[in-house]
Design an enzyme around this catalytic site. Structure first.
Site, PDB file in Angstrom:
ATOM      1  CE  LYS A   1      76.182  72.632  16.161  1.00 14.61           C
ATOM      2  NZ  LYS A   1      75.620  73.823  16.844  1.00 14.61           N
TER       3      LYS A   1
ATOM      4  CG  ASP B   1      72.515  79.119  17.076  1.00 18.04           C
ATOM      5  OD1 ASP B   1      73.195  78.098  16.878  1.00 18.04           O
ATOM      6  OD2 ASP B   1      71.929  79.355  18.149  1.00 18.04           O
TER       7      ASP B   1
ATOM      8  CG  ASP C   1      76.165  77.344  24.360  1.00 19.72           C
ATOM      9  OD1 ASP C   1      75.099  76.775  24.651  1.00 19.72           O
ATOM     10  OD2 ASP C   1      76.476  77.648  23.190  1.00 19.72           O
TER      11      ASP C   1
ATOM     12  CD  GLU D   1      77.359  76.806  18.656  1.00 13.59           C
ATOM     13  OE1 GLU D   1      77.313  76.315  19.805  1.00 13.59           O
ATOM     14  OE2 GLU D   1      77.061  76.167  17.631  1.00 13.59           O
TER      15      GLU D   1
HETATM   16 MG    MG Z   1      73.247  76.565  20.789  1.00 16.69          MG
END
Ligand code: MG
Ligand code: ADP
Length: 612
Positions: free
Chosen positions: A78, A16, A199, A177
């Site tokens: 990111k 992850d 999420d 994800e």
């Molecule tokens: Mg995450």
């Protein structure tokens, strides 16, 4: 379809690669487990610092450098993955590190003596995770599954693959994800049902709706906001604290990077404590002065209400795209550290009318799912089918600047589709294939992904050539486009090397804009289509006038045709496509006998195929 072979020795890890924190996990026999680092910590902060000697420090040690050396320390990289400098101007202002001069399309971060691209920075994080896994498992680790937010576009996905490669990892697959989270919960074991995965991490918000039939997952729709998360909460609290300090001390600390980073750390501690306590303290000491602020849960909830509220619109849109009502949602999964906030949990419960799953640690659930996927690929977990979806439609620009969608938004992937096009001009031996992504009707309003020429096609009258265009999106979301001249078999294909240069907000804005501009786009596309058809019939008629059949017509027929040509030429610039269509129909009608006489299908066939 995609067969990968392994030695028995191969351990495939699941990673992850988060905006805030990154984790690595593996399948320990039948159970996915997160692998801690040497310090015993499972979460590696996604922070990289470059020492004056040019060495990289990663994780918690790097996070400490944020305070003393903010200009050489990168966090939230990111957010910069697969982006261009112009796209992230506003964001770069918030970062203490600088971008190297002269880098336009590709971002180069200036970190002390070094310049690094975002994939290179991410690679340093991946390398640390690889090292942690190798130390814990006692074997070399060279293969990985890496997760990405569902909203990552092709450029961002490609940048993530690049990061893996730079780190010495073969990236077997990129997994969304939310899909990983559902796998971690083993929700495939229940045979039927609809699952929402919510999420809320540090930097991104994703909502996905999955459907299970016969124990097989299908992602019905995804939505989200790649600029929404715990960072927004931190920034809000930080701003209030800075203002508070300014009025209390008469001193603006916001110019000192060091002061701001120290205060930020304190604000985050208070925020995280508020998930479990009814009140928490922000404490901050600076040059002998101290600042204390008590924040109650009630005050906190009031401060973040709109941030939590911003997650609800995408949830509703996602349900709409998936064509499900809240009543039809059987299970809700929470992912991401920010879902520990009680207000987030209750908002989710109210919206979906179901109590969310919280059994697994929301920080770990994505990494655990990545490990399950890694196990599937390595053959240690029984194979199962995983379907993801394309977040935006993909198509090509056709004659007149209109988009012909080939793979529609929210199609499950892997996906392939094709369409046959034709040429718009007599004797055309070249066609430009312009691949676009987006929801708008006109190519100019979509994102340009690639352009290539199919050269050397057999020269034919307009409308006679057959150009087959096929789109294939593989399980990793990489798009392959092939154009083929059916007559000669000549073909050309590209793997879309995504051009860096689109912000995440634009991806979402593209979907919204297509709704906002639906009517105007429809009119513009109709108008462009009518003009393309007018061009074709005018060209075909002009050609027919040179044919002997033209002389065989009566004077009256010839006058009628000339008159229809003039009317169509006059109507051509009208803004209403119906006006043009009426004159096309008229010309079509009066040239009917001419076409028949010519025993030549050019006139009518020129109107048939869609022209590229
Ligand atoms: Mg995450
Ligand atoms: P990402 O996927 O973006 O890397 P994570 O899922 O690791 O993010 O979540 C990180 C975010 O979760 C941070 O903003 C962090 O402050 C927040 N977070 C972690 N624990 C808590 C908590 N107990 N209460 C509120 N927020 C939390």
């Amino acid at each position: 379809m995609f067969q990968i072979e392994f030695d028995n020795q191969d351990t495939v890890v699941g990673i992850d690669l988060g905006t805030t924190n990154s984790l690595v996990a593996w399948m320990n026999l039948t159970k996915p487990e997160v692998i801690p680092g040497e310090d015993g910590e499972k979460m590696v902060p996604s922070v990289v610092s470059i020492t004056p000697e040019g060495e990289a420090i990663v994780g918690n040690d790097a996070r400490r450098e944020l305070i003393d050396h903010p200009a050489r320390t990168v966090y939230s990289v990111k957010r910069l993955m697969g982006r261009g400098v112009d796209d992230v101007q506003d964001e770069l202002k918030l970062f203490p590190f600088r971008v190297a001069e002269g880098s336009e399309s590709v971002i180069r971060l200036l970190l002390g003596e070094k310049t690094l691209t975002p994939p290179e920075v991410s690679a340093l994080i991946l390398r640390q995770l690889k090292k942690n896994a190798e130390a814990a498992l006692g074997t070399p680790v060279t293969k990985a599954v890496i997760t990405v937010p569902a909203y990552f576009n092709d450029a961002q996905r490609q940048a993530t693959r690049d990061a893996g490669r730079i780190a010495g990892l073969e990236v077997l697959r990129l997994v969304n994800e939310p899909t990983a989270a559902a796998l971690a919960y083993g929700l495939d074991k229940r045979r039927e049902g609809v699952i929402a995965v919510y999420d809320l991490g540090g930097g991104t918000f994703d909502i996905s709706i999955l459907k299970l039939h016969d124990g097989i997952f299908e992602v019905l729709a995804t939505n989200g906001d790649t600029h929404l998360g715990g960072d927004d909460i931190d920034n809000r609290l930080l701003k209030i604290a800075i203002e508070d300090i300014a009025s209390e001390w008469g001193e603006d600390i916001s110019h000192s990077g060091e002061a701001v980073q120290t205060l930020r750390a304190s604000v985050i501690r208070a925020k995280e404590a508020l998930s479990f306590e009814l009140s928490a303290k922000i404490e901050f000491s600076w040059h002998g002065k101290t600042y204390h602020r008590e924040i109650t849960r009630e005050l906190f909830d009031g401060l973040i209400k709109d941030i939590v509220g911003r997650t609800l619109g995408p949830c509703r849109d996602c349900m709409r795209d998936a064509n499900v009502t809240p009543e039809q949602i059987d299970e809700v999964v929470l992912v991401g550290g920010s879902t520990r906030i009680p207000m987030v949990r209750s908002a989710v419960e109210v919206l979906f009318r179901a109590r969310p799953h919280t059994e697994l640690n929301p920080d770990e659930v994505v990494a655990l799912g990545a490990a399950v996927q890694a196990g599937i690929l390595a053959g240690t977990v029984e194979n199962q089918l995983l379907l993801d979806v394309t977040p935006l439609s993909l198509g090509i620009e056709i004659y007149g600047g209109v988009v012909s969608k080939i793979i529609h938004r929210n199609s499950t992937i892997p996906a392939s589709a094709g369409e046959t096009f034709t040429t718009g001009v007599d004797g055309q031996t070249n066609v430009l294939i312009h691949v676009v992504q987006g929801e708008r009707e006109l190519a100019k309003d979509c994102r340009s992904l690639a352009r290539f020429d199919l050269k050397g096609i057999a020269p034919m009258p307009a409308g006679m050539a057959r150009i087959e265009v096929r789109f294939l999106i593989d399980a990793n979301g990489i798009l392959n486009v092939t154009a083929r001249d059916a007559r000669t078999g000549l073909e050309h294909s590209v793997d879309v090397k995504p051009s860096y240069g689109l912000t995440d907000e634009q991806v979402e804005a593209m979907i919204e804009a297509s709704i906002d501009h639906a009517e105007e786009d429809y009119q513009a596309a109709q108008l462009a289509g009518a003009r393309v058809d007018a061009d074709a019939i005018l060209a075909a008629t002009a050609k027919a006038q040179k044919n002997d059949a033209w002389l065989a017509l009566t004077d009256g027929d010839r006058r009628e045709i000339t008159d229809a040509i003039n009317r169509l030429q006059l109507a051509y610039h009208a803004q209403d496509h119906n006006v043009i269509r009426a004159q096309i129909d008229r010309l079509n009608e009066v040239t009917h006998s001419l076409a028949e006489q010519m025993m030549n299908t050019a006139v009518s066939s020129a109107l048939k195929g869609t022209k590229v």
